[in-house]
Design a protein around this motif. Structure first.
Motif, PDB file in Angstrom:
ATOM      1  N   VAL A 169       0.634  -0.974   0.134  1.00  0.00           N
ATOM      2  CA  VAL A 169      -0.010  -0.077  -0.016  1.00  0.00           C
ATOM      3  C   VAL A 169       0.949   1.303   0.179  1.00  0.00           C
ATOM      4  CG1 VAL A 169      -1.577   1.210   1.536  1.00  0.00           C
ATOM      5  CG2 VAL A 169      -1.841  -1.288   0.846  1.00  0.00           C
ATOM      6  N   ILE A 170       0.368   2.611  -0.935  1.00  0.00           N
ATOM      7  CA  ILE A 170       1.357   3.606  -0.666  1.00  0.00           C
ATOM      8  C   ILE A 170       0.808   4.334  -0.519  1.00  0.00           C
ATOM      9  CG2 ILE A 170       2.627   5.180  -1.952  1.00  0.00           C
ATOM     10  CD1 ILE A 170       3.664   2.598  -3.376  1.00  0.00           C
ATOM     11  N   MET A 171       0.580   5.539   0.305  1.00  0.00           N
ATOM     12  CA  MET A 171       0.446   6.087   0.964  1.00  0.00           C
ATOM     13  C   MET A 171       0.594   7.958  -0.067  1.00  0.00           C
ATOM     14  SD  MET A 171      -1.325   5.294   3.810  1.00  0.00           S
ATOM     15  CE  MET A 171      -2.023   6.326   4.416  1.00  0.00           C
ATOM     16  N   VAL A 172      -0.160   7.921  -1.127  1.00  0.00           N
ATOM     17  CA  VAL A 172      -0.339   9.303  -1.372  1.00  0.00           C
ATOM     18  C   VAL A 172      -0.783  10.985  -1.198  1.00  0.00           C
ATOM     19  CG1 VAL A 172       0.781   8.040  -3.033  1.00  0.00           C
ATOM     20  CG2 VAL A 172      -1.949   9.165  -3.150  1.00  0.00           C
ATOM     21  N   GLY A 173      -0.148  12.203  -1.264  1.00  0.00           N
ATOM     22  CA  GLY A 173      -1.838  12.865  -1.284  1.00  0.00           C
ATOM     23  C   GLY A 173      -0.638  14.307  -0.482  1.00  0.00           C
ATOM     24  N   SER A 174      -0.565  15.593  -0.690  1.00  0.00           N
ATOM     25  CA  SER A 174       0.125  17.171  -0.624  1.00  0.00           C
ATOM     26  C   SER A 174       0.401  16.945   0.949  1.00  0.00           C
ATOM     27  CB  SER A 174      -0.617  18.095  -0.841  1.00  0.00           C
ATOM     28  OG  SER A 174      -1.747  18.074  -1.966  1.00  0.00           O
ATOM     29  N   GLY A 175       1.495  17.763   1.171  1.00  0.00           N
ATOM     30  CA  GLY A 175       2.055  17.937   2.532  1.00  0.00           C
ATOM     31  C   GLY A 175       1.288  18.498   3.621  1.00  0.00           C
ATOM     32  N   GLY A 176       1.821  17.495   4.863  1.00  0.00           N
ATOM     33  CA  GLY A 176       0.830  18.038   5.752  1.00  0.00           C
ATOM     34  C   GLY A 176      -1.095  17.140   6.276  1.00  0.00           C
ATOM     35  N   TYR A 193       4.719  17.770  13.800  1.00  0.00           N
ATOM     36  CA  TYR A 193       4.947  17.839  12.056  1.00  0.00           C
ATOM     37  C   TYR A 193       5.861  17.442  11.591  1.00  0.00           C
ATOM     38  CZ  TYR A 193       4.358  19.198   6.786  1.00  0.00           C
ATOM     39  OH  TYR A 193       4.306  18.561   5.875  1.00  0.00           O
ATOM     40  N   GLU A 194       6.078  16.752  11.327  1.00  0.00           N
ATOM     41  CA  GLU A 194       8.044  16.192  10.503  1.00  0.00           C
ATOM     42  C   GLU A 194       7.343  15.985   8.990  1.00  0.00           C
ATOM     43  OE1 GLU A 194      11.593  14.043  11.242  1.00  0.00           O
ATOM     44  OE2 GLU A 194      10.316  14.127  13.464  1.00  0.00           O
ATOM     45  N   PRO A 195       8.285  16.360   7.525  1.00  0.00           N
ATOM     46  CA  PRO A 195       7.947  16.330   6.660  1.00  0.00           C
ATOM     47  C   PRO A 195       8.464  15.077   6.389  1.00  0.00           C
ATOM     48  CG  PRO A 195       8.214  18.847   6.419  1.00  0.00           C
ATOM     49  CD  PRO A 195       8.708  17.718   7.874  1.00  0.00           C
ATOM     50  N   THR A 196       7.926  14.068   5.285  1.00  0.00           N
ATOM     51  CA  THR A 196       8.342  12.360   5.511  1.00  0.00           C
ATOM     52  C   THR A 196       9.081  12.690   4.121  1.00  0.00           C
ATOM     53  OG1 THR A 196       6.337  11.544   6.520  1.00  0.00           O
ATOM     54  CG2 THR A 196       7.686  10.794   5.009  1.00  0.00           C
ATOM     55  N   LYS A 197      10.339  11.841   4.105  1.00  0.00           N
ATOM     56  CA  LYS A 197      11.236  11.902   2.753  1.00  0.00           C
ATOM     57  C   LYS A 197      10.069  10.656   2.300  1.00  0.00           C
ATOM     58  CE  LYS A 197      15.355  14.137   3.981  1.00  0.00           C
ATOM     59  NZ  LYS A 197      15.263  14.206   5.514  1.00  0.00           N
ATOM     60  N   ALA A 198      10.436   9.844   2.627  1.00  0.00           N
ATOM     61  CA  ALA A 198      10.085   8.752   2.387  1.00  0.00           C
ATOM     62  C   ALA A 198       9.922   7.318   3.603  1.00  0.00           C
ATOM     63  CB  ALA A 198      10.235   7.830   1.668  1.00  0.00           C
ATOM     64  N   ASP A 199       8.911   6.876   4.004  1.00  0.00           N
ATOM     65  CA  ASP A 199       9.100   5.852   4.355  1.00  0.00           C
ATOM     66  C   ASP A 199       8.080   4.391   4.910  1.00  0.00           C
ATOM     67  OD1 ASP A 199      10.238   7.384   6.482  1.00  0.00           O
ATOM     68  OD2 ASP A 199       8.921   8.129   7.827  1.00  0.00           O
ATOM     69  N   SER A 200       8.804   4.031   4.691  1.00  0.00           N
ATOM     70  CA  SER A 200       7.886   1.775   5.085  1.00  0.00           C
ATOM     71  C   SER A 200       8.004   1.117   6.469  1.00  0.00           C
ATOM     72  CB  SER A 200       9.226   1.252   3.903  1.00  0.00           C
ATOM     73  OG  SER A 200       9.862   0.742   4.427  1.00  0.00           O
ATOM     74  N   TYR A 201       6.890   0.924   6.246  1.00  0.00           N
ATOM     75  CA  TYR A 201       6.684  -0.294   7.230  1.00  0.00           C
ATOM     76  C   TYR A 201       5.693  -1.625   6.926  1.00  0.00           C
ATOM     77  CZ  TYR A 201       6.745   4.556   9.744  1.00  0.00           C
ATOM     78  OH  TYR A 201       6.926   5.877   9.677  1.00  0.00           O
ATOM     79  N   SER A 224       0.645  -9.960   5.657  1.00  0.00           N
ATOM     80  CA  SER A 224       1.363  -8.878   5.745  1.00  0.00           C
ATOM     81  C   SER A 224       0.644  -7.930   5.046  1.00  0.00           C
ATOM     82  CB  SER A 224       2.377  -8.425   5.481  1.00  0.00           C
ATOM     83  OG  SER A 224       2.705  -9.688   6.478  1.00  0.00           O
ATOM     84  N   ILE A 225       0.825  -6.410   4.978  1.00  0.00           N
ATOM     85  CA  ILE A 225       0.882  -4.884   4.834  1.00  0.00           C
ATOM     86  C   ILE A 225       2.061  -4.165   4.815  1.00  0.00           C
ATOM     87  CG2 ILE A 225      -0.457  -3.945   6.649  1.00  0.00           C
ATOM     88  CD1 ILE A 225      -1.796  -2.242   4.933  1.00  0.00           C
ATOM     89  N   ASP A 226       2.568  -4.465   3.417  1.00  0.00           N
ATOM     90  CA  ASP A 226       3.863  -2.618   3.665  1.00  0.00           C
ATOM     91  C   ASP A 226       3.316  -1.535   3.261  1.00  0.00           C
ATOM     92  OD1 ASP A 226       5.673  -5.085   3.667  1.00  0.00           O
ATOM     93  OD2 ASP A 226       6.735  -4.350   1.947  1.00  0.00           O
ATOM     94  N   ILE A 227       3.521  -0.816   4.199  1.00  0.00           N
ATOM     95  CA  ILE A 227       2.769   0.304   3.910  1.00  0.00           C
ATOM     96  C   ILE A 227       4.162   1.389   3.367  1.00  0.00           C
ATOM     97  CG2 ILE A 227       1.438   2.371   4.851  1.00  0.00           C
ATOM     98  CD1 ILE A 227       0.284   0.526   6.682  1.00  0.00           C
ATOM     99  N   LEU A 228       4.052   2.697   2.380  1.00  0.00           N
ATOM    100  CA  LEU A 228       5.359   2.862   2.256  1.00  0.00           C
ATOM    101  C   LEU A 228       4.850   5.121   1.939  1.00  0.00           C
ATOM    102  CD1 LEU A 228       7.925   3.882   0.790  1.00  0.00           C
ATOM    103  CD2 LEU A 228       6.819   3.617  -1.423  1.00  0.00           C
ATOM    104  N   ASP A 229       4.971   5.369   3.700  1.00  0.00           N
ATOM    105  CA  ASP A 229       4.457   6.529   3.639  1.00  0.00           C
ATOM    106  C   ASP A 229       5.801   7.554   2.821  1.00  0.00           C
ATOM    107  OD1 ASP A 229       3.450   8.869   4.536  1.00  0.00           O
ATOM    108  OD2 ASP A 229       4.691   8.772   6.491  1.00  0.00           O
ATOM    109  N   THR A 230       4.652   7.926   1.312  1.00  0.00           N
ATOM    110  CA  THR A 230       5.995   8.958   0.423  1.00  0.00           C
ATOM    111  C   THR A 230       5.793  10.511   1.001  1.00  0.00           C
ATOM    112  OG1 THR A 230       3.649   9.585  -1.154  1.00  0.00           O
ATOM    113  CG2 THR A 230       5.140   7.510  -1.295  1.00  0.00           C
TER     114      THR A 230
END
Ligand SMILES: Nc1nc2c(ncn2[C@@H]2O[C@H](COP(=O)(O)OP(=O)(O)OP(=O)(O)O)[C@@H](O)[C@H]2O)c(=O)[nH]1
Ligand SMILES: [Mg+2]
Length: 258
Positions: free
Chosen positions: A66-73, A92-100, A112-118
């Protein structure tokens, strides 16, 4: 969440992500494995089965990406961390890219779920294509208090469809976050629902702060991804699966010698 723990988690997830990207570069997955062929080997839960119909001893749990997308904040990280650790991050700490990754039980089957927070920030938009490629389902988030972030969802969807042009019916969920700030609402529910209908995807309102609908977003999306892998969803209203119905093809692994 304790800022030190938060920082350690983010550093660790950043290191994991670099390793995953390196692995993908060396043994990039491409999709020529026929899902229909897979269907014969997998039951509806996606678990590999022995001929007796029980899970094979060495069967690996299915992973849904799963990939999280959307504007900052807008709250992509807050939703992810709430789902992963039941915690709300105020700062609020802007993300570069984190995976879980998290093990879950979906309709009685372990997976399992893989989440990529972009990153929502524009500075990182150029690298989004690379991240989107690996996604099997997308959570397209805006804040109900920020009309600009709602308008931006169109661009995010277009980018997803461009990158996933060989999977035109890739599951997407439109998510209006910060529902706890209803008094500050600037995007009406009707407007958001109309866009979701136009995209033919579900619309869900969440609050990462009070955890409302957080599990629903991830579980509903996993269900869509799973059904798609099982090849059983034929599409229709309120489903992002309304696509060609053609046999989805996954790419073969191929090794690149660097
Ligand atoms: N009240 C309220 N605040 C929220 C909610 N979700 C996130 N926030 C706050 O909004 C700010 C931004 O949240 P993040 O999750 O970091 O936003 P993001 O979308 O990950 O931002 P980028 O990483 O820059 O793309 C933080 O201060 C959060 O505490 C929510 O549901 N309700
Ligand atoms: Mg973030």
């Amino acid at each position: 969440m304790n800022p030190v723990t938060n920082c350690l988690r983010r550093t660790w997830s950043w290191i994991k992500l670099r390793f995953m990207m390196l692995f993908d570069l060396c043994c990039g997955y491409e999709d020529e494995v026929d899902v229909e062929a897979n269907n014969n080997k997998n039951d509806m839960s996606g678990q590999k089965k022995s001929s007796a119909g029980v899970p094979a001893a060495n069967a690996q749990p299915v992973v849904h990406k799963v990939i999280m997308v959307g504007s900052g904040g807008v709250g992509k990280s807050a939703l992810t961390l709430q789902f992963m650790y039941d915690e709300f991050v105020e700062e609020y700490e802007p993300t570069k890219a984190d995976s879980y990754r998290k093990k879950v039980v979906l309709d009685g089957a372990e997976c399992s779920i893989d989440i990529l927070d972009t990153a929502g920030q524009e500075d990182y938009s150029a690298i989004r294509d690379n991240y989107y490629r690996s996604g099997e389902g997308f959570v397209c988030v805006f804040s109900i208090t920020d009309n600009e972030s709602f308008e931006a969802t169109n661009e995010f969807r277009e980018q997803i469809l461009r990158v996933k042009s060989d999977h035109p019916s890739v599951p997407i969920m439109l998510v209006g976050n910060k529902a706890d700030l209803n008094v500050e609402r600037s995007v009406s529910m009707a407007t958001a629902q109309a866009r979701a209908e136009q995209w033919n995807v579900p619309y869900i309102e969440t609050s990462a702060k009070d955890r409302s609908n957080v599990d629903k977003v991830f579980y509903d999306l996993m269900r869509e991804i799973k059904q798609r892998k099982g090849g059983t969803l034929t599409g229709g209203a309120n489903s992002s699966m309304a696509g060609t119905g053609q046999g989805e093809r996954r790419k073969k692994k191929k090794c690149t010698i660097l």
